[in-house]
Design a protein around this motif. Structure first.
Motif, PDB file in Angstrom:
ATOM      1  N   ILE A  66       0.882  -1.178   0.000  1.00  0.00           N
ATOM      2  CA  ILE A  66       0.000   0.000   0.000  1.00  0.00           C
ATOM      3  C   ILE A  66       0.912   1.217   0.000  1.00  0.00           C
ATOM      4  O   ILE A  66       1.755   1.351   0.890  1.00  0.00           O
ATOM      5  CB  ILE A  66      -0.947   0.028   1.229  1.00  0.00           C
ATOM      6  CG1 ILE A  66      -1.614  -1.337   1.447  1.00  0.00           C
ATOM      7  CG2 ILE A  66      -1.981   1.142   1.117  1.00  0.00           C
ATOM      8  CD1 ILE A  66      -2.503  -1.811   0.341  1.00  0.00           C
TER       9      ILE A  66
ATOM     10  N   GLY B 199       1.982   5.506  -0.749  1.00  0.00           N
ATOM     11  CA  GLY B 199       1.572   6.912  -0.629  1.00  0.00           C
ATOM     12  C   GLY B 199       0.862   7.231   0.677  1.00  0.00           C
ATOM     13  O   GLY B 199       1.021   6.542   1.687  1.00  0.00           O
ATOM     14  N   MET B 200       0.046   8.281   0.608  1.00  0.00           N
ATOM     15  CA  MET B 200      -0.672   8.751   1.799  1.00  0.00           C
ATOM     16  C   MET B 200      -1.610   7.663   2.337  1.00  0.00           C
ATOM     17  O   MET B 200      -1.788   7.527   3.548  1.00  0.00           O
ATOM     18  CB  MET B 200      -1.462  10.014   1.425  1.00  0.00           C
ATOM     19  CG  MET B 200      -1.984  10.786   2.601  1.00  0.00           C
ATOM     20  SD  MET B 200      -0.692  11.428   3.656  1.00  0.00           S
ATOM     21  CE  MET B 200      -0.351  12.973   2.860  1.00  0.00           C
ATOM     22  N   GLU B 201      -2.198   6.894   1.413  1.00  0.00           N
ATOM     23  CA  GLU B 201      -3.085   5.795   1.830  1.00  0.00           C
ATOM     24  C   GLU B 201      -2.313   4.815   2.733  1.00  0.00           C
ATOM     25  O   GLU B 201      -2.864   4.322   3.717  1.00  0.00           O
ATOM     26  CB  GLU B 201      -3.636   5.038   0.615  1.00  0.00           C
ATOM     27  CG  GLU B 201      -4.684   5.786  -0.185  1.00  0.00           C
ATOM     28  CD  GLU B 201      -4.086   6.615  -1.306  1.00  0.00           C
ATOM     29  OE1 GLU B 201      -2.860   6.851  -1.299  1.00  0.00           O
ATOM     30  OE2 GLU B 201      -4.837   7.029  -2.194  1.00  0.00           O
TER      31      GLU B 201
ATOM     32  N   VAL C 195      -1.900   6.361   6.249  1.00  0.00           N
ATOM     33  CA  VAL C 195      -3.151   6.372   7.034  1.00  0.00           C
ATOM     34  C   VAL C 195      -3.529   4.940   7.431  1.00  0.00           C
ATOM     35  O   VAL C 195      -3.956   4.701   8.564  1.00  0.00           O
ATOM     36  CB  VAL C 195      -4.296   7.070   6.253  1.00  0.00           C
ATOM     37  CG1 VAL C 195      -5.566   7.103   7.074  1.00  0.00           C
ATOM     38  CG2 VAL C 195      -3.896   8.483   5.864  1.00  0.00           C
ATOM     39  N   LEU C 196      -3.325   3.997   6.512  1.00  0.00           N
ATOM     40  CA  LEU C 196      -3.646   2.604   6.835  1.00  0.00           C
ATOM     41  C   LEU C 196      -2.722   2.076   7.940  1.00  0.00           C
ATOM     42  O   LEU C 196      -3.175   1.357   8.836  1.00  0.00           O
ATOM     43  CB  LEU C 196      -3.559   1.722   5.576  1.00  0.00           C
ATOM     44  CG  LEU C 196      -4.091   0.298   5.729  1.00  0.00           C
ATOM     45  CD1 LEU C 196      -5.555   0.287   6.137  1.00  0.00           C
ATOM     46  CD2 LEU C 196      -3.933  -0.496   4.438  1.00  0.00           C
TER      47      LEU C 196
ATOM     48  N   LEU D 214      -4.100   3.312  11.072  1.00  0.00           N
ATOM     49  CA  LEU D 214      -5.321   2.570  11.432  1.00  0.00           C
ATOM     50  C   LEU D 214      -4.986   1.189  12.014  1.00  0.00           C
ATOM     51  O   LEU D 214      -5.630   0.743  12.953  1.00  0.00           O
ATOM     52  CB  LEU D 214      -6.198   2.380  10.198  1.00  0.00           C
ATOM     53  CG  LEU D 214      -7.124   3.540   9.807  1.00  0.00           C
ATOM     54  CD1 LEU D 214      -7.987   3.147   8.633  1.00  0.00           C
ATOM     55  CD2 LEU D 214      -8.010   3.964  10.967  1.00  0.00           C
TER      56      LEU D 214
ATOM     57  N   LEU E 174      -8.858   2.366   1.931  1.00  0.00           N
ATOM     58  CA  LEU E 174      -7.438   2.712   1.781  1.00  0.00           C
ATOM     59  C   LEU E 174      -6.655   1.563   1.155  1.00  0.00           C
ATOM     60  O   LEU E 174      -5.755   1.776   0.341  1.00  0.00           O
ATOM     61  CB  LEU E 174      -6.823   3.073   3.143  1.00  0.00           C
ATOM     62  CG  LEU E 174      -7.307   4.368   3.766  1.00  0.00           C
ATOM     63  CD1 LEU E 174      -6.868   4.458   5.214  1.00  0.00           C
ATOM     64  CD2 LEU E 174      -6.797   5.570   2.993  1.00  0.00           C
TER      65      LEU E 174
ATOM     66  N   GLY F 238      -4.998   2.448  -2.238  1.00  0.00           N
ATOM     67  CA  GLY F 238      -3.553   2.638  -2.099  1.00  0.00           C
ATOM     68  C   GLY F 238      -2.731   1.455  -2.572  1.00  0.00           C
ATOM     69  O   GLY F 238      -1.509   1.499  -2.556  1.00  0.00           O
ATOM     70  N   LYS F 239      -3.404   0.392  -3.013  1.00  0.00           N
ATOM     71  CA  LYS F 239      -2.697  -0.832  -3.436  1.00  0.00           C
ATOM     72  C   LYS F 239      -1.886  -0.574  -4.711  1.00  0.00           C
ATOM     73  O   LYS F 239      -2.393  -0.015  -5.677  1.00  0.00           O
ATOM     74  CB  LYS F 239      -3.735  -1.935  -3.660  1.00  0.00           C
ATOM     75  CG  LYS F 239      -3.169  -3.221  -4.176  1.00  0.00           C
ATOM     76  CD  LYS F 239      -2.643  -4.087  -3.071  1.00  0.00           C
ATOM     77  CE  LYS F 239      -2.052  -5.372  -3.617  1.00  0.00           C
ATOM     78  NZ  LYS F 239      -1.264  -6.086  -2.639  1.00  0.00           N
ATOM     79  N   GLU F 240      -0.653  -1.029  -4.668  1.00  0.00           N
ATOM     80  CA  GLU F 240       0.227  -0.856  -5.825  1.00  0.00           C
ATOM     81  C   GLU F 240       0.097  -2.064  -6.754  1.00  0.00           C
ATOM     82  O   GLU F 240       0.096  -3.205  -6.282  1.00  0.00           O
ATOM     83  CB  GLU F 240       1.668  -0.727  -5.342  1.00  0.00           C
ATOM     84  CG  GLU F 240       2.633  -0.329  -6.419  1.00  0.00           C
ATOM     85  CD  GLU F 240       4.049  -0.260  -5.882  1.00  0.00           C
ATOM     86  OE1 GLU F 240       4.621   0.831  -5.893  1.00  0.00           O
ATOM     87  OE2 GLU F 240       4.575  -1.301  -5.441  1.00  0.00           O
TER      88      GLU F 240
ATOM     89  N   LYS G  80      -0.887   2.905  -8.738  1.00  0.00           N
ATOM     90  CA  LYS G  80      -1.619   2.821  -7.463  1.00  0.00           C
ATOM     91  C   LYS G  80      -3.122   2.930  -7.693  1.00  0.00           C
ATOM     92  O   LYS G  80      -3.551   3.774  -8.486  1.00  0.00           O
ATOM     93  CB  LYS G  80      -1.135   3.975  -6.572  1.00  0.00           C
ATOM     94  CG  LYS G  80      -1.698   3.982  -5.181  1.00  0.00           C
ATOM     95  CD  LYS G  80      -1.137   5.139  -4.392  1.00  0.00           C
ATOM     96  CE  LYS G  80      -2.003   6.360  -4.521  1.00  0.00           C
ATOM     97  NZ  LYS G  80      -1.585   7.454  -3.631  1.00  0.00           N
TER      98      LYS G  80
END
Lengths: 367, 121
Positions: A87, A89-91, A94-95, A98, B21, B25-27, B67
């Motif tokens: 995962i 970047g910014m995601e 944040v993940l 979390l 997310l 956000g998964k690549e 992404k």
């Protein structure tokens, strides 16, 4: 007037000593002012969240929370998972937050419960608790991950098929926060977004102190017995203060590691407690009183020393290693010195209080 | 009861946010190739999701990382008649798929090849 000056000197002896050392070492190091300012901006954005997480337990009278290592571990677990799942970047950031939140809450509850059983010896208990949970963390990461917890990213798994590698490249989230909003002020680069997050935490701490819970914590910090008789749930409130600190530390560790871009799986969290506490103490905090200026000022002083001393050591004796020894000796020495000074001040205050009481009794007797 | 409800609500919201997310956000890995059936341009240029333009030579294959789910690719090349062409296509990425985009065949229907990843036993 002389008394006031003496009091100011005693109250601020630690930052004054460090400042004098920095002023003496800075010209020897030969580092430019611009370089030092840029370094301080970068290091403030990297470390502030972690150091600020120490304030709330101090308000609640639990001393300096060496247990922020627990929060740091939770943050690192979040980072391991997002790296494994790819995962970015910014995601990803944040993940990771979390994922680390529930782990940090659970560790905070455990920590708070144990510290309630060890009232009066919170600091040493939280150090040992950090070592204990570190063992559990290592067991989970070294044996559980890839064995019990499924892992798919071969880049982070040891060649034997289970366990996480010693170093994880966090290239997917490297400086995502720091570079998402950058402002150029003259020749300096300011990571505005990260600084906004730190500013938000400062506002939260100021607001929190004014809430009912914050006032309860302050009352507990001043006198636990009186707080109890006033109907405050002392133990529950103390646990809450540790939970908040642990959660903030987990977020702080994620901010810290995204700035660095590499995670040392088995060591990154270990030094965090000690260095964050050294920083806040250098800023003038004590085990009973800590504020936002103490935290931010402490980071600047501590890191100035960190940047300057190896270079000054190299210039003076021709060996950068001497400077390294010097800063390690100073950071641990400062913790010891501050704790001794704090105890000495408490004894002086108690002595003055006793003298005042005796004087009052004597004068009352004469009347 | 109200407090328990609020707590469950917060936990559910966090789980939903986590899922969102995870997906956004998964690549994903995408392969870009420049190999046509009838005609292959000497050089093709592509822009993935508005990023930097990249050159791909004749009969070469490149690996890219993107992404999220929804993507666009802009391909620029000279056709057989030497006319400059620019084509923009949209595609989606899913977990467990290998996607190959053929820049040389971007105008035809077979520009996108999707293969399902086989699980190792």
């Amino acid at each position: 007037m002389e008394n006031k000056g003496k009091k100011f000197l005693i109250n601020n002896i630690v930052p004054i000593v460090i400042l004098v050392m920095i002023v003496m070492a800075a010209p020897i190091s030969g580092l430019s002012g611009g370089y030092l300012v840029q370094e301080m901006i970068s290091r403030l954005s990297r470390n502030s969240f972690l150091v600020l997480s120490l304030i709330i337990p101090v308000v609640a009278g639990m001393g300096l929370n060496f247990g922020i290592v627990l929060g740091a571990m939770a943050g690192q677990l979040g980072l391991i998972f997002i790296t494994d799942w790819r995962i970015v970047g910014m995601e990803g950031i944040v993940l990771a937050v979390l994922i680390s939140l529930p782990i940090a809450v659970l560790l905070g509850i455990l920590g708070g419960y144990i510290l309630n059983k060890a009232k009066g010896r919170e600091m040493i208990t939280s150090i040992i608790m950090g070592f204990f949970i570190n063992g559990v963390y290592q067991l989970v990461v070294l044996y559980g991950m890839g064995n019990i917890i499924p892992m798919t990213n071969k880049k982070i798994i040891l060649s034997r098929g289970y366990g996480i590698r010693n170093a994880i490249d966090l290239k997917n989230i490297r400086q995502v926060l720091d570079q998402s909003m950058v402002v150029k002020v003259g020749e300096f680069t300011v990571p505005l977004f990260t600084i906004s997050i730190i500013a938000a935490l400062c506002f939260f701490i100021v607001w929190f102190r004014k809430t009912k819970l914050g006032q309860d914590m302050r009352a507990i910090g001043q006198d636990m017995e009186i707080a109890k008789s006033a109907g405050i749930a002392v133990e529950k409130t103390r646990i809450l203060s540790i939970v908040i600190s642990t959660v903030l530390a987990s977020v702080g560790q994620i901010i810290f590691l995204q700035n660095i871009g590499t995670m040392n799986t088995y060591n990154s969290h270990e030094q965090i407690g000690m260095f964050s506490i050294a920083a806040i103490l250098i800023g003038g905090a004590t085990a009973a009183k800590a504020s936002i200026p103490n935290a931010l000022g402490g980071i600047i002083l501590f890191h100035l020393m960190f940047v300057i001393s190896p270079r000054a050591g190299k210039e003076l004796v021709g060996s950068a290693q001497i400077g390294e020894f010097f800063r390690v000796f100073v950071s641990y020495g400062i913790i010891a010195l501050t704790l001794v000074l704090h105890q000495w001040r408490r004894e002086q205050e108690n002595k003055a209080e006793r003298k005042k009481m005796m004087d009052m009794q004597l004068s009352g007797g004469e009347n | 009861m109200k407090t328990i409800g609020a707590r469950i609500g917060v936990i559910l919201a966090m789980i939903l946010l986590g899922i969102f997310l995870f997906i956004s956000g998964k690549e994903h890995e995408v392969f870009i190739e420049n190999k046509g059936e009838k005609y292959t341009p000497k050089n093709a240029y592509y822009i993935l999701d508005g990023e930097k333009e990249i050159k791909i030579k004749k009969k070469k294959k490149k690996r890219e990382y993107i992404k999220g789910v929804n993507h666009t690719i802009e391909v620029r090349f000279k056709d057989a008649g030497g006319v400059e062409k620019k084509v923009v296509k949209e595609f989606k990425t899913k977990m467990g798929q290998i996607i190959t985009i053929n820049a040389a065949m971007i105008e035809s229907d077979s520009w996108l090849k999707i293969e399902e990843l086989k699980s190792k036993k």
